[in-house]
Design a protein around this motif. Structure first.
Motif, short mmCIF file in Angstrom:
data_model
loop_
_atom_site.label_atom_id
_atom_site.label_comp_id
_atom_site.label_asym_id
_atom_site.label_seq_id
_atom_site.Cartn_x
_atom_site.Cartn_y
_atom_site.Cartn_z
N GLU A 130 -5.11 11.96 -12.70
CA GLU A 130 -5.12 12.86 -13.86
C GLU A 130 -6.55 13.29 -14.13
O GLU A 130 -7.50 12.72 -13.59
CB GLU A 130 -4.50 12.19 -15.09
CG GLU A 130 -5.22 10.96 -15.53
CD GLU A 130 -4.53 10.22 -16.66
OE1 GLU A 130 -5.20 9.37 -17.29
OE2 GLU A 130 -3.35 10.46 -16.92
N ARG A 131 -6.71 14.28 -14.97
CA ARG A 131 -8.05 14.74 -15.34
C ARG A 131 -8.73 13.71 -16.24
O ARG A 131 -8.08 13.08 -17.07
CB ARG A 131 -7.98 16.06 -16.09
CG ARG A 131 -7.47 17.21 -15.24
CD ARG A 131 -7.41 18.48 -16.05
NE ARG A 131 -6.75 19.54 -15.29
CZ ARG A 131 -6.87 20.81 -15.58
NH1 ARG A 131 -7.59 21.21 -16.61
NH2 ARG A 131 -6.24 21.71 -14.84
N TYR A 180 -7.92 19.88 -7.96
CA TYR A 180 -6.66 19.80 -7.21
C TYR A 180 -5.59 20.71 -7.81
O TYR A 180 -4.87 21.39 -7.09
CB TYR A 180 -6.19 18.35 -7.19
CG TYR A 180 -4.83 18.12 -6.61
CD1 TYR A 180 -4.60 18.20 -5.24
CD2 TYR A 180 -3.75 17.81 -7.44
CE1 TYR A 180 -3.34 17.98 -4.71
CE2 TYR A 180 -2.49 17.59 -6.92
CZ TYR A 180 -2.29 17.67 -5.55
OH TYR A 180 -1.04 17.46 -5.03
N GLU A 181 -5.52 20.74 -9.14
CA GLU A 181 -4.49 21.53 -9.83
C GLU A 181 -4.77 23.04 -9.83
O GLU A 181 -3.84 23.83 -9.87
CB GLU A 181 -4.38 21.10 -11.30
CG GLU A 181 -3.72 19.79 -11.52
CD GLU A 181 -3.61 19.48 -12.99
OE1 GLU A 181 -2.55 18.96 -13.38
OE2 GLU A 181 -4.55 19.74 -13.77
N THR A 182 -6.04 23.41 -9.81
CA THR A 182 -6.37 24.81 -10.08
C THR A 182 -6.89 25.61 -8.89
O THR A 182 -6.93 26.84 -8.97
CB THR A 182 -7.42 24.91 -11.20
OG1 THR A 182 -8.64 24.30 -10.76
CG2 THR A 182 -6.94 24.25 -12.49
N HIS A 195 -9.03 15.85 -10.26
CA HIS A 195 -7.64 16.29 -10.43
C HIS A 195 -7.57 17.73 -10.93
O HIS A 195 -6.70 18.50 -10.53
CB HIS A 195 -6.88 15.37 -11.39
CG HIS A 195 -5.41 15.63 -11.38
ND1 HIS A 195 -4.59 15.10 -10.41
CD2 HIS A 195 -4.62 16.38 -12.18
CE1 HIS A 195 -3.35 15.51 -10.62
NE2 HIS A 195 -3.35 16.29 -11.69
N GLY A 196 -8.51 18.13 -11.77
CA GLY A 196 -8.55 19.51 -12.24
C GLY A 196 -8.76 20.48 -11.09
O GLY A 196 -8.15 21.54 -11.04
N CYS A 215 -13.53 16.44 -17.70
CA CYS A 215 -13.21 17.19 -16.48
C CYS A 215 -13.90 18.56 -16.48
O CYS A 215 -13.96 19.25 -17.50
CB CYS A 215 -11.69 17.38 -16.37
SG CYS A 215 -11.19 18.23 -14.86
#
Length: 86
Positions: free
Chosen positions: A8-9, A58-60, A55-56, A13
């Motif tokens: 998770e962030r 990875y998500e964006t 994680h940020g 982050c």
């Protein structure tokens, strides 16, 4: 061992309003990562001497070549996000 990604962030982050750098610097970091076909390392893990994808990021962001390969090999490991530090 595969590609480690924060599960998770973190609370600071790069991809949140609590980032510790300016939006301009954030854009430069992302641009450099994409240009070099790499990824942004979680700064809290980096302090501990570990290479873990944020994680940020990875998500964006679009996946790097390394991330695509790790996904194909089922070699992505989500690791706990540090709660302390900085």
């Amino acid at each position: 061992m595969g590609l480690e990604i924060c599960e998770e962030r973190c609370n600071q982050c790069l991809f949140s309003e609590n980032r510790i750098v300016s939006k301009t610097r954030m854009a430069q970091i992302v641009r450099d990562c994409r240009r070099n076909d790499t990824y942004f390392q979680c700064h809290k893990h980096t302090i501990a001497g570990r290479d873990v994808m944020c994680h940020g990021y990875y998500e964006t962001q679009p996946p790097s070549q390394m991330q695509c390969i790790a996904e194909r090999l089922n070699a992505i490991e989500f690791v706990p996000t540090p709660k302390e530090g900085l």
